[in-house]
Write a protein that holds these residues in place. Sequence first.
Motif, PDB file in Angstrom:
ATOM      1  N   ILE A  48       0.586  -1.374   0.380  1.00  0.00           N
ATOM      2  CA  ILE A  48       0.107   0.363  -0.335  1.00  0.00           C
ATOM      3  C   ILE A  48       0.919   1.084   0.207  1.00  0.00           C
ATOM      4  O   ILE A  48       0.090   2.152  -0.900  1.00  0.00           O
ATOM      5  CB  ILE A  48      -1.232  -0.166   1.220  1.00  0.00           C
ATOM      6  CG1 ILE A  48      -1.838  -0.998   0.990  1.00  0.00           C
ATOM      7  CG2 ILE A  48      -1.312   1.796   1.111  1.00  0.00           C
ATOM      8  CD1 ILE A  48      -2.813  -1.403   2.263  1.00  0.00           C
ATOM      9  N   ALA A  49       2.154   1.160   0.304  1.00  0.00           N
ATOM     10  CA  ALA A  49       2.829   2.361   0.402  1.00  0.00           C
ATOM     11  C   ALA A  49       3.692   2.514  -0.435  1.00  0.00           C
ATOM     12  O   ALA A  49       3.355   3.722  -1.305  1.00  0.00           O
ATOM     13  CB  ALA A  49       3.823   1.723   1.904  1.00  0.00           C
ATOM     14  N   TYR A  50       3.729   1.643  -1.046  1.00  0.00           N
ATOM     15  CA  TYR A  50       4.556   1.758  -2.297  1.00  0.00           C
ATOM     16  C   TYR A  50       3.416   1.768  -3.593  1.00  0.00           C
ATOM     17  O   TYR A  50       3.972   3.183  -4.098  1.00  0.00           O
ATOM     18  CB  TYR A  50       4.836   0.132  -2.579  1.00  0.00           C
ATOM     19  CG  TYR A  50       5.080  -0.024  -4.115  1.00  0.00           C
ATOM     20  CD1 TYR A  50       6.717   0.700  -4.473  1.00  0.00           C
ATOM     21  CD2 TYR A  50       4.798  -0.436  -5.072  1.00  0.00           C
ATOM     22  CE1 TYR A  50       6.910   0.902  -5.939  1.00  0.00           C
ATOM     23  CE2 TYR A  50       4.924  -0.538  -6.938  1.00  0.00           C
ATOM     24  CZ  TYR A  50       5.959  -0.315  -6.770  1.00  0.00           C
ATOM     25  OH  TYR A  50       6.472   0.411  -7.850  1.00  0.00           O
ATOM     26  N   THR A  51       2.046   1.709  -3.097  1.00  0.00           N
ATOM     27  CA  THR A  51       1.884   2.032  -4.613  1.00  0.00           C
ATOM     28  C   THR A  51       0.615   3.773  -4.508  1.00  0.00           C
ATOM     29  O   THR A  51       0.469   4.247  -5.079  1.00  0.00           O
ATOM     30  CB  THR A  51      -0.242   1.221  -4.528  1.00  0.00           C
ATOM     31  OG1 THR A  51      -0.395   0.870  -3.232  1.00  0.00           O
ATOM     32  CG2 THR A  51      -0.109  -0.065  -4.559  1.00  0.00           C
ATOM     33  N   THR A  52       1.387   4.030  -3.372  1.00  0.00           N
ATOM     34  CA  THR A  52       0.709   5.217  -2.670  1.00  0.00           C
ATOM     35  C   THR A  52       1.684   6.314  -2.874  1.00  0.00           C
ATOM     36  O   THR A  52       1.630   7.787  -4.169  1.00  0.00           O
ATOM     37  CB  THR A  52       0.830   5.539  -1.099  1.00  0.00           C
ATOM     38  OG1 THR A  52      -0.713   4.313  -0.349  1.00  0.00           O
ATOM     39  CG2 THR A  52       0.061   7.042  -0.850  1.00  0.00           C
ATOM     40  N   ALA A  53       3.009   6.067  -3.128  1.00  0.00           N
ATOM     41  CA  ALA A  53       4.321   6.142  -3.435  1.00  0.00           C
ATOM     42  C   ALA A  53       4.348   6.524  -5.198  1.00  0.00           C
ATOM     43  O   ALA A  53       4.163   7.633  -5.487  1.00  0.00           O
ATOM     44  CB  ALA A  53       5.393   6.070  -3.081  1.00  0.00           C
ATOM     45  N   VAL A  54       4.255   5.796  -5.402  1.00  0.00           N
ATOM     46  CA  VAL A  54       4.118   5.548  -7.546  1.00  0.00           C
ATOM     47  C   VAL A  54       2.687   6.399  -7.889  1.00  0.00           C
ATOM     48  O   VAL A  54       2.653   7.251  -8.837  1.00  0.00           O
ATOM     49  CB  VAL A  54       3.572   4.737  -8.090  1.00  0.00           C
ATOM     50  CG1 VAL A  54       3.309   4.538  -9.044  1.00  0.00           C
ATOM     51  CG2 VAL A  54       5.404   3.716  -7.451  1.00  0.00           C
ATOM     52  N   SER A  55       2.203   6.569  -7.441  1.00  0.00           N
ATOM     53  CA  SER A  55       0.619   7.059  -7.405  1.00  0.00           C
ATOM     54  C   SER A  55       1.051   9.117  -7.210  1.00  0.00           C
ATOM     55  O   SER A  55       0.565   9.452  -8.127  1.00  0.00           O
ATOM     56  CB  SER A  55      -1.042   6.864  -6.776  1.00  0.00           C
ATOM     57  OG  SER A  55      -1.058   6.402  -7.410  1.00  0.00           O
ATOM     58  N   TRP A  56       1.678   9.015  -6.542  1.00  0.00           N
ATOM     59  CA  TRP A  56       2.012  10.392  -6.002  1.00  0.00           C
ATOM     60  C   TRP A  56       2.566  10.677  -6.869  1.00  0.00           C
ATOM     61  O   TRP A  56       2.672  12.299  -7.683  1.00  0.00           O
ATOM     62  CB  TRP A  56       2.468  11.027  -4.593  1.00  0.00           C
ATOM     63  CG  TRP A  56       2.888  11.578  -3.978  1.00  0.00           C
ATOM     64  CD1 TRP A  56       1.978  13.203  -3.492  1.00  0.00           C
ATOM     65  CD2 TRP A  56       4.282  12.864  -4.167  1.00  0.00           C
ATOM     66  NE1 TRP A  56       2.773  14.116  -3.482  1.00  0.00           N
ATOM     67  CE2 TRP A  56       4.021  14.109  -3.826  1.00  0.00           C
ATOM     68  CE3 TRP A  56       5.548  12.253  -4.637  1.00  0.00           C
ATOM     69  CZ2 TRP A  56       5.118  14.378  -3.857  1.00  0.00           C
ATOM     70  CZ3 TRP A  56       6.525  13.128  -4.730  1.00  0.00           C
ATOM     71  CH2 TRP A  56       6.790  13.979  -4.351  1.00  0.00           C
ATOM     72  N   LEU A  57       3.920   9.995  -7.192  1.00  0.00           N
ATOM     73  CA  LEU A  57       5.072  10.191  -8.259  1.00  0.00           C
ATOM     74  C   LEU A  57       4.498  10.148  -9.569  1.00  0.00           C
ATOM     75  O   LEU A  57       4.774  11.415 -10.414  1.00  0.00           O
ATOM     76  CB  LEU A  57       6.123   9.687  -8.454  1.00  0.00           C
ATOM     77  CG  LEU A  57       6.737   8.750  -7.522  1.00  0.00           C
ATOM     78  CD1 LEU A  57       7.585   8.220  -7.364  1.00  0.00           C
ATOM     79  CD2 LEU A  57       7.697  10.705  -7.021  1.00  0.00           C
ATOM     80  N   ARG A  58       3.123   9.703 -10.083  1.00  0.00           N
ATOM     81  CA  ARG A  58       2.430  10.045 -11.294  1.00  0.00           C
ATOM     82  C   ARG A  58       2.530  11.583 -11.486  1.00  0.00           C
ATOM     83  O   ARG A  58       1.503  12.113 -12.311  1.00  0.00           O
ATOM     84  CB  ARG A  58       1.815   8.640 -11.809  1.00  0.00           C
ATOM     85  CG  ARG A  58       1.968   8.084 -12.211  1.00  0.00           C
ATOM     86  CD  ARG A  58       1.121   6.716 -12.214  1.00  0.00           C
ATOM     87  NE  ARG A  58       1.840   5.134 -12.758  1.00  0.00           N
ATOM     88  CZ  ARG A  58       1.583   4.573 -12.173  1.00  0.00           C
ATOM     89  NH1 ARG A  58       0.300   3.970 -10.683  1.00  0.00           N
ATOM     90  NH2 ARG A  58       2.277   3.198 -12.309  1.00  0.00           N
TER      91      ARG A  58
END
Length: 179
Positions: free
Chosen positions: A76-86
């Motif tokens: 969940i933390a990883y996907t949250t960070a990737v979404s933010w980066l996008r």
Amino acid sequence: MQTDETRLIARILDGHAEDFGYFMERYGQEAFAIVVRLVPRQEDAEELVQDAFVRAFNRLETFEGRSSFSTWICRIAYTTAVSWLRKKRMTYVSIDDQPGLSDTEVDETLADESRLDDLRRAIALLRPDEQTLINLFYYDNRPLADIAYILDVEAGTIATRLHRIRRKLYIQMKNGTPR
């Protein structure tokens, strides 16, 4: 431990929301370690980890126990960070494999301790999923099954991706990483 956590999750779902603090205390640093490697500013990383725990709390009933809670929250933390980066439209260097590269030459270059700073700069230029894969495998010594779950890929593809990423790092180091 897993059964204790399963009981704790059931208790939280039964209305004892205050018990969720256990998971934040126990796994907050682990989630932060994944996010901070992807996000340029520590303050942003801290906020994203908080967002990840809020998402985990709101979706706690979806936790099925197929992985450890640690692995689940890291995903969940990883996907949250990737979404933010996008959303920030961060760009990363993409380097195609070059034919004719020998694995020996790649291995020797990446193992050269005098080039650690070049290696770190090259890693920073990888896409977030590639950075996370390198960090989880080499620095955190995570099992391939956990890495596959966090990155939401088949376990069999992890070795292939590691091979390609190592070649990208080699090429970036040979071409000179920005300082």
